[in-house]
Design an enzyme around this catalytic site. Sequence first.
Site, PDB file in Angstrom:
ATOM      1  N   ARG A  49       0.822  -1.218   0.000  1.00  0.00           N
ATOM      2  CA  ARG A  49       0.000   0.000   0.000  1.00  0.00           C
ATOM      3  C   ARG A  49       0.848   1.257   0.000  1.00  0.00           C
ATOM      4  O   ARG A  49       0.355   2.344  -0.309  1.00  0.00           O
ATOM      5  CB  ARG A  49      -0.988  -0.042   1.168  1.00  0.00           C
ATOM      6  N   GLU A  77       4.117  -9.659  15.418  1.00  0.00           N
ATOM      7  CA  GLU A  77       3.533 -10.094  16.697  1.00  0.00           C
ATOM      8  C   GLU A  77       3.980 -11.528  16.995  1.00  0.00           C
ATOM      9  O   GLU A  77       4.372 -11.859  18.104  1.00  0.00           O
ATOM     10  CB  GLU A  77       2.012  -9.994  16.587  1.00  0.00           C
TER      11      GLU A  77
HETATM   12  P1  AMP Z   1       3.899  -1.718  11.178  1.00  0.00           P
HETATM   13  O1  AMP Z   1       3.276  -2.364  12.368  1.00  0.00           O
HETATM   14  O2  AMP Z   1       4.036  -0.209  11.344  1.00  0.00           O
HETATM   15  O3  AMP Z   1       5.192  -2.368  10.783  1.00  0.00           O
HETATM   16  O4  AMP Z   1       2.857  -1.931   9.990  1.00  0.00           O
HETATM   17  C1  AMP Z   1       2.887  -3.070   9.192  1.00  0.00           C
HETATM   18  C2  AMP Z   1       2.198  -2.828   7.866  1.00  0.00           C
HETATM   19  O5  AMP Z   1       0.819  -3.036   8.018  1.00  0.00           O
HETATM   20  C3  AMP Z   1       2.386  -1.426   7.300  1.00  0.00           C
HETATM   21  O6  AMP Z   1       2.542  -1.504   5.893  1.00  0.00           O
HETATM   22  C4  AMP Z   1       1.088  -0.735   7.655  1.00  0.00           C
HETATM   23  O7  AMP Z   1       0.737   0.175   6.646  1.00  0.00           O
HETATM   24  C5  AMP Z   1       0.089  -1.869   7.730  1.00  0.00           C
HETATM   25  N1  AMP Z   1      -0.895  -1.712   8.794  1.00  0.00           N
HETATM   26  C6  AMP Z   1      -0.736  -2.025  10.094  1.00  0.00           C
HETATM   27  N2  AMP Z   1      -1.841  -1.769  10.805  1.00  0.00           N
HETATM   28  C7  AMP Z   1      -2.735  -1.256   9.920  1.00  0.00           C
HETATM   29  C8  AMP Z   1      -4.089  -0.781  10.039  1.00  0.00           C
HETATM   30  N3  AMP Z   1      -4.739  -0.763  11.209  1.00  0.00           N
HETATM   31  N4  AMP Z   1      -4.700  -0.336   8.918  1.00  0.00           N
HETATM   32  C9  AMP Z   1      -4.050  -0.333   7.732  1.00  0.00           C
HETATM   33  N5  AMP Z   1      -2.791  -0.782   7.560  1.00  0.00           N
HETATM   34  C10 AMP Z   1      -2.129  -1.221   8.639  1.00  0.00           C
END
Ligand code: AMP
Length: 173
Positions: free
Chosen positions: A60, A97
């Site tokens: 995304r 996680e």
């Molecule tokens: P992160 O935990 O910051 O490493 O996020 C992991 C990936 O999942 C990233 O590309 C975020 O854009 C996506 N992501 C995590 N949580 C969400 C959420 N609640 N809604 C949309 N995208 C998410």
Amino acid sequence: MLTRLESAIRTIPDFPKPGVQFKDITPILANPELFLEAIELLKTPYSSADVTHVVGMESRGFWFGAALAERLAAGFIPARKLGKLPGPTIQEEYELEYGTDGLEIHSDVLGPGNRVIIHDDVIATGGTAAAASRLVKRTGAEVVGFSFFVDLTFLKGKDKLPEGVPFRAVIEV
Ligand code: AMP
């Protein structure tokens, strides 16, 4: 306009798994006026930063990331999950996680003198962006900023990123 952008983000409960409130930005992409405004807001903080490249995270981060790069007259570099890029790569692992995941970029696209923005649509725990930042540093290029459309502030992703590097999110949740 910020209010219109905020209301266009769709929150999908329990996607892709129970307990996650998924922030869906595709309604913004589908609306030409909102899409343009989103890119302008992402661009503004970095318009005078002499950015040479935007690194966008699979998948995304490709959507706004490539448009942002074009608007900054910079190149776009996809950071992909392991095994998706055809050429030689460098890789970084990051914690999930449960277990770990990996991210890679082509090894011949960045180097000393390059000034890089790291972009994703959403920052959650920050692990993905931190891994992208480590990849960029290994090439000798400089990370001059982090750029997100949505920051899920309660997850404190920003704390995982290097201190002293500009951090901008259009919308904080
Ligand atoms: P992160 O935990 O910051 O490493 O996020 C992991 C990936 O999942 C990233 O590309 C975020 O854009 C996506 N992501 C995590 N949580 C969400 C959420 N609640 N809604 C949309 N995208 C998410």
